[in-house]
Design a protein around this motif. Structure first.
Motif, PDB file in Angstrom:
ATOM      1  N   TYR A 254     -31.918 -23.938 -64.222  1.00 39.86           N
ATOM      2  CA  TYR A 254     -32.774 -24.229 -63.078  1.00 39.86           C
ATOM      3  C   TYR A 254     -32.730 -23.046 -62.120  1.00 39.86           C
TER       4      TYR A 254
ATOM      5  N   LEU B 161     -33.066 -22.217 -57.858  1.00 40.61           N
ATOM      6  CA  LEU B 161     -33.145 -22.802 -56.529  1.00 40.61           C
ATOM      7  C   LEU B 161     -34.358 -22.238 -55.801  1.00 40.61           C
TER       8      LEU B 161
ATOM      9  N   MET C  60     -34.916 -27.401 -56.309  1.00 45.53           N
ATOM     10  CA  MET C  60     -34.777 -26.685 -57.573  1.00 45.53           C
ATOM     11  C   MET C  60     -35.930 -26.969 -58.520  1.00 45.53           C
TER      12      MET C  60
END
Length: 84
Positions: free
Chosen positions: A4, A6, A54
């Motif tokens: 992922y 941010l 995210m």
């Protein structure tokens, strides 16, 4: 593999680490085996992701987030969400 990125600042302590601020653009991996150089390994955040902070970087992360499209670098650069 689930990674992922941010899109806003997140504060927390990943996998036995110190309580730290992670800025926009930080990559988060779900496990040590799936991390790329520079990624922060934070399994708990990957299991309880925050849709506001995210976005997915791969198909596994996209599927885990209910099919949210994978974020591209161009989308990150032009996003008005979050801050530095």
């Amino acid at each position: 593999m689930a990674r992922y990125i941010l899109i806003a600042t997140v504060v927390g302590s990943p996998q036995g680490g110190a309580y730290t601020t992670f800025g926009r653009g930080t990559c988060i991996a779900d496990s040590e085996e799936n991390r790329l150089p520079g990624d922060v390994v934070w399994p708990a955040l990957c299991r309880a992701f925050n849709f506001t902070n995210m976005r997915p970087l791969d198909e596994a992360a996209s599927a885990a987030m209910g099919g949210i499209p994978i974020m591209t670098l161009a989308e990150l650069a032009t996003s008005s969400i979050g801050g530095p």
